[in-house]
Design an enzyme around this catalytic site. Structure first.
Site, PDB file in Angstrom:
ATOM      1  N   HIS A   1      -1.209   1.804  -5.876  1.00 40.76           N
ATOM      2  CA  HIS A   1      -1.374   2.367  -4.227  1.00 40.76           C
ATOM      3  C   HIS A   1      -1.639   1.443  -3.537  1.00 40.76           C
ATOM      4  O   HIS A   1      -2.816   1.379  -2.805  1.00 40.76           O
ATOM      5  CB  HIS A   1      -2.934   3.643  -4.536  1.00 40.76           C
ATOM      6  CG  HIS A   1      -3.040   4.487  -5.571  1.00 40.76           C
ATOM      7  ND1 HIS A   1      -1.835   5.523  -5.871  1.00 40.76           N
ATOM      8  CD2 HIS A   1      -3.622   5.330  -6.258  1.00 40.76           C
ATOM      9  CE1 HIS A   1      -1.678   6.316  -6.532  1.00 40.76           C
ATOM     10  NE2 HIS A   1      -3.271   5.958  -6.881  1.00 40.76           N
TER      11      HIS A   1
ATOM     12  N   ARG B   1       1.288   2.939  -9.331  1.00 39.19           N
ATOM     13  CA  ARG B   1       1.796   0.969 -10.092  1.00 39.19           C
ATOM     14  C   ARG B   1       2.838  -0.037 -10.038  1.00 39.19           C
ATOM     15  O   ARG B   1       3.849   1.053 -10.225  1.00 39.19           O
ATOM     16  CB  ARG B   1       0.914   1.416 -11.347  1.00 39.19           C
ATOM     17  CG  ARG B   1      -0.469   1.643 -11.710  1.00 39.19           C
ATOM     18  CD  ARG B   1      -0.971   2.272 -12.907  1.00 39.19           C
ATOM     19  NE  ARG B   1      -2.605   3.037 -12.722  1.00 39.19           N
ATOM     20  CZ  ARG B   1      -2.620   4.220 -12.721  1.00 39.19           C
ATOM     21  NH1 ARG B   1      -1.225   4.692 -12.472  1.00 39.19           N
ATOM     22  NH2 ARG B   1      -3.820   4.170 -12.649  1.00 39.19           N
TER      23      ARG B   1
ATOM     24  N   ASP C   1      -2.385  11.880 -16.001  1.00 41.49           N
ATOM     25  CA  ASP C   1      -2.237  11.378 -15.788  1.00 41.49           C
ATOM     26  C   ASP C   1      -0.321  11.049 -15.654  1.00 41.49           C
ATOM     27  O   ASP C   1      -0.305   9.410 -15.597  1.00 41.49           O
ATOM     28  CB  ASP C   1      -3.378   9.961 -15.191  1.00 41.49           C
ATOM     29  CG  ASP C   1      -3.120   9.131 -13.949  1.00 41.49           C
ATOM     30  OD1 ASP C   1      -2.873   9.436 -13.154  1.00 41.49           O
ATOM     31  OD2 ASP C   1      -4.390   7.881 -14.149  1.00 41.49           O
TER      32      ASP C   1
ATOM     33  N   HIS D   1      -2.988  12.247  -1.845  1.00 36.29           N
ATOM     34  CA  HIS D   1      -3.528  11.918  -2.306  1.00 36.29           C
ATOM     35  C   HIS D   1      -4.571  13.026  -2.929  1.00 36.29           C
ATOM     36  O   HIS D   1      -5.771  13.000  -2.531  1.00 36.29           O
ATOM     37  CB  HIS D   1      -4.315  10.815  -2.621  1.00 36.29           C
ATOM     38  CG  HIS D   1      -4.078  10.218  -4.344  1.00 36.29           C
ATOM     39  ND1 HIS D   1      -5.353  10.705  -4.813  1.00 36.29           N
ATOM     40  CD2 HIS D   1      -3.678   9.600  -4.761  1.00 36.29           C
ATOM     41  CE1 HIS D   1      -4.807  10.791  -6.142  1.00 36.29           C
ATOM     42  NE2 HIS D   1      -4.322   9.419  -5.918  1.00 36.29           N
TER      43      HIS D   1
ATOM     44  N   GLU E   1       1.160  14.096  -6.652  1.00 37.12           N
ATOM     45  CA  GLU E   1       1.553  13.431  -6.020  1.00 37.12           C
ATOM     46  C   GLU E   1       2.885  13.360  -5.850  1.00 37.12           C
ATOM     47  O   GLU E   1       3.610  12.880  -6.747  1.00 37.12           O
ATOM     48  CB  GLU E   1       0.401  12.051  -5.876  1.00 37.12           C
ATOM     49  CG  GLU E   1      -0.875  12.724  -6.564  1.00 37.12           C
ATOM     50  CD  GLU E   1      -1.796  11.191  -6.861  1.00 37.12           C
ATOM     51  OE1 GLU E   1      -0.570  10.205  -6.819  1.00 37.12           O
ATOM     52  OE2 GLU E   1      -2.018  11.357  -8.303  1.00 37.12           O
TER      53      GLU E   1
HETATM   54  C1  GLA Z   1      -3.707   8.000  -9.635  1.00 37.30           C
HETATM   55  C2  GLA Z   1      -3.304   7.475 -10.435  1.00 37.30           C
HETATM   56  C3  GLA Z   1      -4.541   7.527 -11.384  1.00 37.30           C
HETATM   57  C4  GLA Z   1      -5.592   7.517 -10.023  1.00 37.30           C
HETATM   58  C5  GLA Z   1      -6.378   8.174  -9.661  1.00 37.30           C
HETATM   59  C6  GLA Z   1      -7.175   7.910  -8.141  1.00 37.30           C
HETATM   60  O1  GLA Z   1      -4.025   9.573  -9.200  1.00 37.30           O
HETATM   61  O2  GLA Z   1      -2.184   7.684 -10.986  1.00 37.30           O
HETATM   62  O3  GLA Z   1      -5.073   6.922 -12.199  1.00 37.30           O
HETATM   63  O4  GLA Z   1      -6.144   5.755 -10.201  1.00 37.30           O
HETATM   64  O5  GLA Z   1      -5.348   7.786  -8.451  1.00 37.30           O
HETATM   65  O6  GLA Z   1      -8.423   7.640  -8.326  1.00 37.30           O
END
Ligand code: GLA
Length: 381
Positions: A133, A108, A279, A207, A344
């Protein structure tokens, strides 16, 4: 033993070893098939990379997506261990970035804004009020130019893409190259390069959603995970880093020794609540730029493990929190919440707005180059 007997034995043994080697292997190779057309009519292909041991990865030049990855379990049985779709149309309809190359900026950027050289840039906003992304049409949704490469240690595919100045709001014509290599040692190596004709920001990643027991057969909560990180980037409710590099000690984010992913995922922890699970970006130990081990995941029923090595400063650990059973993937498998996890490798989220984070700026004339390796093994543990 007489010398000629020793010689005879040595020759026989090496012949047996040679035969065993040949029967267990074959040549590493790349094959190509048609995978359909985009809505604008662009042709899309799918490439199959097979190594000498029979491990196999399928990659399409739409989004550079890894659509399947087959590696052996402890009994030698090869299963597909990544989530994805059977056909291009399903990817075109909408994918939560399954297996894709992410860019220009993975993760982000707050409010889709950043300032570089005194100029404020405005990016596409596609995740609440934030940029995620790479924007509305990121690198996961473009058609790359693909070319199989001859390499000595496995099978390789080169993908290139020219992202034009102002694409999704980013400055500079950015020329990107990604090379996937499936080595004969059962490693998937992903190497990224880029150059620009104007200063810009960049953060490329891959990803894939993994389930080392086999895709679509259950959740990933029993996988055991180790992350070589003493700190993580704490976030606000919108998953934007607050700037704090928070110690993992005494929190559900402490994976410095192996833990079951599910062990603490429902703990009463504000960071977990914000994201509906993990996350978060972990701050990797060691020096960025040097290839070092970032994470190790082990799945007990199959005996498969995956090590991740990277030159990147961070790794986003995501537990498929937003999967909700509405997507049907390969082989008719329905993807429920936590059916896959992502690791990632990356620069920290929102780095362009955090001068204290490792810089994600790529200057004109410089070369961006990062390496990530996924190493697959099995264990009888
Ligand atoms: C990344 C983001 C998550 C989500 C996924 C896709 O990992 O950090 O919040 O958006 O991609 O769904």
């Amino acid at each position: 033993m007489k010398p000629n007997k020793v010689l005879y034995l040595a020759v026989t043994c090496s012949a047996i070893i040679l035969v065993l080697n040949l029967s267990a292997s074959g040549q590493a190779k790349v094959t190509k098939e048609n995978f359909g057309k985009t809505s604008e009519g662009q042709n899309v292909d799918i490439y199959t990379l097979t190594n000498r041991r029979g491990a196999e990865v399928k990659i399409t030049n739409y989004g550079g997506i890894i659509t399947s990855l087959k590696v052996p379990d402890r009994k030698g049985k090869r299963d597909d261990i990544v989530l994805g779709f059977d056909n291009l149309d399903a990817y075109l309809k909408g994918s939560p970035y399954f297996g894709a190359i992410i860019g220009r900026y993975a993760n982000r950027i707050a409010k889709g804004r950043f300032t570089l050289n005194g100029h404020q840039y405005t990016l596409a906003v596609n995740n609440g009020e934030n940029h995620l992304h790479g924007g509305i049409k990121g690198f996961d949704k473009v058609v790359w130019t693909a070319r199989p490469l001859k390499v000595p240690n496995g099978a390789a595919l080169r993908l290139t893409y020219l992202s034009k100045d102002a694409e999704e709001g980013y400055p500079g014509n950015l020329s990107v190259r990604v090379i996937y290599t499936l080595t004969n040692a059962n490693e998937l190596k992903i190497e990224y390069w880029a150059t620009t004709d104007k200063d810009t920001v960049i953060n490329l990643t891959s990803h894939s959603y993994f389930n080392l027991a086999g895709q679509g057969i259950g959740d990933i909560l029993n996988h055991q995970l180790l992350i070589n990180a003493r700190r993580f980037t704490a976030t606000d409710a919108g998953s934007i880093p607050t700037g704090e590099l928070k110690s993992v000690k005494g929190t559900p984010f402490d994976f410095t020794s192996a833990f079951r992913i599910g062990e603490r995922i429902n703990d009463d922890d504000q960071q977990l609540k914000f994201a509906k699970g993990y996350d978060h970006n972990f701050v990797l130990n060691g020096r960025m730029g040097t290839l070092r081990q970032a994470a190790v995941v082990y799945e007990p029923t199959s005996g498969r493990s995956m090590e991740i090595w990277t030159t990147e400063p961070g790794i986003q650990f995501y537990t498929g929190n937003f999967l909700d059973g509405t997507l049907t993937g390969k082989d008719g498998k329905v993807y429920q919440q936590r059916y896959g996890f992502c690791l990632e490798t990356q620069h920290f989220p929102d780095s362009p707005n955090h001068p204290s984070f490792p810089t994600a700026v790529l200057r004109r004339g410089q070369q961006y180059h990062t390496i990530t390796i996924h190493r697959f093994k099995t264990s009888s543990r």
